[in-house]
Design a protein around this motif. Structure first.
Motif, PDB file in Angstrom:
ATOM      1  N   SER A 186     -16.179  28.911-116.032  1.00 51.34           N
ATOM      2  CA  SER A 186     -17.165  29.878-116.514  1.00 51.34           C
ATOM      3  C   SER A 186     -16.543  30.831-117.518  1.00 51.34           C
ATOM      4  N   GLY A 187     -15.286  30.610-117.839  1.00 52.25           N
ATOM      5  CA  GLY A 187     -14.609  31.487-118.789  1.00 52.25           C
ATOM      6  C   GLY A 187     -13.918  32.659-118.118  1.00 52.25           C
ATOM      7  N   ALA A 188     -13.962  32.714-116.780  1.00 56.80           N
ATOM      8  CA  ALA A 188     -13.393  33.855-116.060  1.00 56.80           C
ATOM      9  C   ALA A 188     -11.897  33.673-115.819  1.00 56.80           C
ATOM     10  N   ASP A 189     -11.195  34.803-115.663  1.00 54.33           N
ATOM     11  CA  ASP A 189      -9.836  34.771-115.136  1.00 54.33           C
ATOM     12  C   ASP A 189      -9.963  34.931-113.622  1.00 54.33           C
ATOM     13  N   PRO A 190      -9.578  33.931-112.843  1.00 59.41           N
ATOM     14  CA  PRO A 190      -9.755  34.002-111.387  1.00 59.41           C
ATOM     15  C   PRO A 190      -8.879  35.106-110.780  1.00 59.41           C
ATOM     16  N   GLU A 191      -9.434  35.853-109.827  1.00 52.77           N
ATOM     17  CA  GLU A 191      -8.662  36.937-109.212  1.00 52.77           C
ATOM     18  C   GLU A 191      -8.613  36.827-107.690  1.00 52.77           C
ATOM     19  N   TYR A 192      -9.757  36.667-107.053  1.00 53.03           N
ATOM     20  CA  TYR A 192      -9.807  36.767-105.587  1.00 53.03           C
ATOM     21  C   TYR A 192     -10.490  35.552-104.974  1.00 53.03           C
ATOM     22  N   LEU A 193     -10.014  35.194-103.794  1.00 51.38           N
ATOM     23  CA  LEU A 193     -10.688  34.136-103.026  1.00 51.38           C
ATOM     24  C   LEU A 193     -10.999  34.646-101.624  1.00 51.38           C
ATOM     25  N   THR A 194     -12.077  34.144-101.052  1.00 55.32           N
ATOM     26  CA  THR A 194     -12.298  34.295 -99.615  1.00 55.32           C
ATOM     27  C   THR A 194     -12.307  32.894 -99.028  1.00 55.32           C
ATOM     28  N   CYS A 195     -12.021  32.796 -97.733  1.00 55.04           N
ATOM     29  CA  CYS A 195     -12.102  31.461 -97.140  1.00 55.04           C
ATOM     30  C   CYS A 195     -12.727  31.517 -95.760  1.00 55.04           C
ATOM     31  N   GLY A 196     -13.586  30.588 -95.474  1.00 50.24           N
ATOM     32  CA  GLY A 196     -14.208  30.463 -94.150  1.00 50.24           C
ATOM     33  C   GLY A 196     -13.831  29.112 -93.570  1.00 50.24           C
ATOM     34  N   PHE A 197     -13.235  29.129 -92.389  1.00 53.71           N
ATOM     35  CA  PHE A 197     -12.859  27.864 -91.740  1.00 53.71           C
ATOM     36  C   PHE A 197     -13.880  27.509 -90.670  1.00 53.71           C
ATOM     37  N   ILE A 198     -14.342  26.283 -90.691  1.00 53.76           N
ATOM     38  CA  ILE A 198     -15.119  25.778 -89.571  1.00 53.76           C
ATOM     39  C   ILE A 198     -14.292  24.671 -88.941  1.00 53.76           C
ATOM     40  N   LEU A 199     -13.846  24.934 -87.719  1.00 51.52           N
ATOM     41  CA  LEU A 199     -12.926  24.007 -87.062  1.00 51.52           C
ATOM     42  C   LEU A 199     -13.634  23.332 -85.904  1.00 51.52           C
ATOM     43  N   GLU A 200     -13.438  22.054 -85.803  1.00 51.38           N
ATOM     44  CA  GLU A 200     -13.977  21.362 -84.636  1.00 51.38           C
ATOM     45  C   GLU A 200     -12.959  21.454 -83.512  1.00 51.38           C
ATOM     46  N   GLU A 201     -13.471  21.576 -82.314  1.00 51.85           N
ATOM     47  CA  GLU A 201     -12.656  21.544 -81.126  1.00 51.85           C
ATOM     48  C   GLU A 201     -11.673  20.377 -81.242  1.00 51.85           C
ATOM     49  N   GLY A 202     -10.418  20.624 -80.927  1.00 52.07           N
ATOM     50  CA  GLY A 202      -9.462  19.511 -80.975  1.00 52.07           C
ATOM     51  C   GLY A 202      -8.647  19.467 -82.253  1.00 52.07           C
ATOM     52  N   ALA A 203      -8.973  20.317 -83.226  1.00 54.34           N
ATOM     53  CA  ALA A 203      -8.171  20.341 -84.456  1.00 54.34           C
ATOM     54  C   ALA A 203      -6.759  20.809 -84.110  1.00 54.34           C
ATOM     55  N   ASP A 204      -5.767  20.323 -84.837  1.00 57.28           N
ATOM     56  CA  ASP A 204      -4.371  20.578 -84.517  1.00 57.28           C
ATOM     57  C   ASP A 204      -3.863  21.819 -85.243  1.00 57.28           C
ATOM     58  N   THR A 205      -3.227  22.738 -84.492  1.00 61.96           N
ATOM     59  CA  THR A 205      -2.801  23.997 -85.119  1.00 61.96           C
ATOM     60  C   THR A 205      -1.673  23.781 -86.114  1.00 61.96           C
ATOM     61  N   GLU A 206      -0.834  22.770 -85.859  1.00 64.28           N
ATOM     62  CA  GLU A 206       0.239  22.491 -86.830  1.00 64.28           C
ATOM     63  C   GLU A 206      -0.362  22.036 -88.159  1.00 64.28           C
ATOM     64  N   ASP A 207      -1.376  21.186 -88.067  1.00 61.68           N
ATOM     65  CA  ASP A 207      -2.075  20.769 -89.282  1.00 61.68           C
ATOM     66  C   ASP A 207      -2.655  21.983 -89.988  1.00 61.68           C
TER      67      ASP A 207
END
Lengths: 328, 346
Positions: free
Chosen positions: A80-101
């Motif tokens: 879009s021609g912007a200089d990127p500055e900030y990100l937000t992140c939302g995680f949706i994890l399924e039961e059983g996902a590995d914490t090391e991963d």
């Protein structure tokens, strides 16, 4: 109507779903432009975008979902021609996902954010029942410098169409991994900050930009042709595709023009600036195979035409359905 | 090698109608933009060689029904997912809770069935000689690994009888680009009787643009002569692949088969032999075929009687987004290829 997998393809069905439900419901003039981020007034011009990442496998040759979710959003801001500055992140994890991963993914996100020069400033985590899946949504904010005005409808007759490198690498890498096919194809997942900055700094008049993700080059150029009511002419022999990806596509009956990347961009620039823009791309990381692949040939009609290596011409349509392998 | 392009562009001899039978050729012709490189006196028409396109609605309906049955999973190649059935497509069935899984290779079916013995896996086995050989290999593995929960719903077809049908009922074809993949199995000599019966040439070709141009050139030059020429010797031999044919014969036997738009053609299909009926998911009698909308001209398109663009539904009611028939769905379908490559418009 029920949601089907085709609605997630990035092609025509996705566009129809977005236009029919989200665009109508949210009814915001900026959202309705359907650019890679929303550019808003405020203290200067702010670009905002969001994207969700649901890739399987989580780790693949050349990257992982963490690098992907940063690159995807950073690249959308850049386009879009912007200089990127900030990100937000939302995680949706399924039961059983590995914490090391999960740790590996977070580290990869952090490393990629540093490379792209952005900060991850907000986040959220939810867990749902399931079987170990990890899904990530990222939102990004960037600032658009004065004098920059990028949009699909800005394509003009005579403009050059540039591609920053070979098509299909990410898509082919993911499909290979999913299908258990052994080859040397590696995802091109990368933030494109370097090449966009270089073009902006050297004063290239960029009329339109998109990163080549799902839906592929074919869908993007059709969107450009529709938005600017112009005819885009491509030269197939100029479009870079690696021999490995070409072979992979040949076996499965896929067209590289429909395939997704995560570290490639297409730019439509003023004709006098074309060589300089290609130079900027080639000198930057991830852009060594950049090329002028075509021109905006005329205004007043919407079409994308491709000159084939044997001298034929065909119309290039957007991706329909899921871009699936043929069967015989 | 001479450049055949000027000849093909400027040809002004008697009009020639050439049929490419194989769907992969249809796709390659579109992809290479070949139609616009030819003189108006050379007309390419697509034949009934896209396996998905010639599948009748009764077959889709049966797959849909199986997918909605508890304990049954339908496995299919992607192209079949969106093909409209009498009531719904497999895609619709999946959205309605049906068990449909897309696979990339029939061999994936073995692993899936093996890892889930509680469910019955039904593979949607459509295709011509080439794919039939793969299904035979699949059954061989299923037998030796004693996998009992894998079945096929077959709609297998063989090429020569339908080419014969087109020549006999349709006529007006001056030569055939013979299918590349099918010929790998059958060999190119199987076209000789057809060439002689109808006094027309057959040229076996691969899928590169240049080779297709050479095939068209050869067919124009050989017009009216009962010749079979092989331009694809790197893959196709005179006698084909006897081992693959033996594997096919072991599991399958010839049968009458229903073709969309053409009805039932004797000896044009393959069905599981009686001794292997345990692998059959109920493939017999799936002959019924219906039009999805009034005025649908799939039948005429599939037999090459008309060009896709001559169908009043083409590009209006019938698009890849709203397909009225399989030929607008399959990536090897004539209508789909005409639509996406702009062959329907000038």
């Amino acid at each position: 109507m029920k949601i089907t997998m085709a609605h997630g393809s990035g092609g025509e069905s996705t566009s129809e779903l977005i236009a029919d439900i989200f665009e109508k419901s949210f009814n915001d003039p900026v959202l309705s432009k359907m650019e890679d981020s929303a550019v808003l007034p405020g203290a200067g011009r702010i670009a905002v975008t969001t994207d969700s990442f649901v890739v399987t496998p989580l780790f693949f040759p050349g990257g992982d979902i963490g690098r992907l979710c940063v690159c995807g959003t950073v690249n959308d801001l850049l386009m879009s021609g912007a200089d990127p500055e900030y990100l937000t992140c939302g995680f949706i994890l399924e039961e059983g996902a590995d914490t090391e991963d999960l740790r590996k993914i977070a580290v990869s996100m952090s490393r990629t954010a540093r490379e792209a020069g952005v900060r991850i400033v907000a986040g959220d985590t939810k867990v749902v029942e399931g079987s170990g899946g990890v899904y990530i949504n990222t939102a990004g904010v960037g600032f658009v410098p004065d004098g920059i005005n990028v949009g699909a409808s800005n394509c003009r007759e005579g403009d050059a169409v540039l591609l920053s490198g070979s098509l299909g690498d990410h898509h082919a890498a993911i499909l290979s991994k999913r299908m258990g096919i052994e080859n040397t194809i590696v995802s091109d997942c990368a933030p494109l900050v370097g090449m966009v900055d270089a073009m902006k700094r050297s004063g290239v008049r960029i009329h339109a930009m998109r990163d080549v993700t799902r839906g592929g080059l074919a869908t993007i150029l059709n969107e450009f042709a529709s938005a600017a009511v112009c005819r885009i002419g491509l030269d197939e022999s100029k479009i870079p595709v690696s021999p490995q990806v070409r072979g992979f596509c040949g076996i499965l009956g896929l067209d590289p023009l429909d395939m997704g990347n995560e570290g490639k961009m297409v730019a439509v620039v003023a004709p006098e600036d074309a060589e300089r823009a290609v130079g900027c791309m080639r000198k930057s990381r991830y852009g060594e195979n950049a090329a002028v692949i075509g021109r905006v040939e005329a205004e007043g009609e919407s079409a994308v035409l491709l000159k084939t290596p044997i001298g034929g011409t065909r119309v290039v349509g957007p991706l329909y359905g899921e871009g699936l392998p043929r069967i015989c | 090698m001479t450049d055949v392009r000027p000849f093909l562009k400027n040809y002004d001899g008697p009009p020639v109608r050439l049929m490419e039978v194989c769907g992969t050729h249809t796709a390659a012709i579109s992809k290479n933009g070949i139609a616009r490189m030819l003189s108006p006196a050379i007309r390419l028409i697509s034949g009934p060689g896209c396996p998905v396109c010639v599948t009748v609605t009764a077959y889709i309906d049966r797959l849909v029904e199986l997918s909605l049955r508890p304990g049954t999973v339908v496995l299919t190649f992607g192209d079949l997912m969106r093909v409209p059935g009498g009531r719904m497509s497999l895609n619709d069935a999946k959205a309605a809770g049906g068990n449909v899984r897309m696979v990339y290779s029939p061999m994936d079916a073995l692993r899936l069935a093996e890892s889930d013995p509680k469910n019955t896996y039904v593979f949607a086995a459509v295709g011509f000689e080439t794919t039939s050989a793969v299904y035979a290999a699949l059954l061989e593995d299923a037998e030796s690994e004693r996998i009992g929960n894998l079945k096929l719903l077959t709609s297998l077809k063989i090429m020569p009888p339908v080419i014969d049908w087109v020549c006999r009922n349709q006529g007006g074809v001056d030569g055939f680009i013979a299918p590349g993949h099918v010929s790998v199995i059958t060999g190119c000599k199987i076209y000789q009787p057809l060439a002689e019966r109808y006094g027309i040439p057959f040229v076996v070709a691969g899928f590169e643009g240049g080779q297709l141009l050479d095939a068209i050139y050869a067919l124009v030059k050989l017009r009216g002569r009962p010749r079979v020429m092989n331009l694809y010797p790197s893959a196709v031999r005179e006698n084909g692949n006897e081992e693959a044919r033996r594997a096919i014969r072991r599991y399958f036997e010839p049968c009458a088969a229903a073709w969309r738009g053409m009805g039932t053609i004797p000896g044009s299909g393959l069905m599981l032999r009686k001794e292997y009926s345990r692998f059959d998911a109920g493939s017999a009698g799936l002959d019924e075929d219906c039009n999805f909308s009034p005025g649908c001209l799939c039948a005429k398109v599939l037999t090459g009687a008309i060009s896709p663009a001559d169908c009043p539904r083409f590009g209006r009611l019938c698009t890849p987004q709203t397909p009225q028939g399989a030929c607008m769905v399959s990536q090897e379908g004539s209508c789909y290829n005409y639509y996406i490559s702009g062959r329907g418009s000038k």
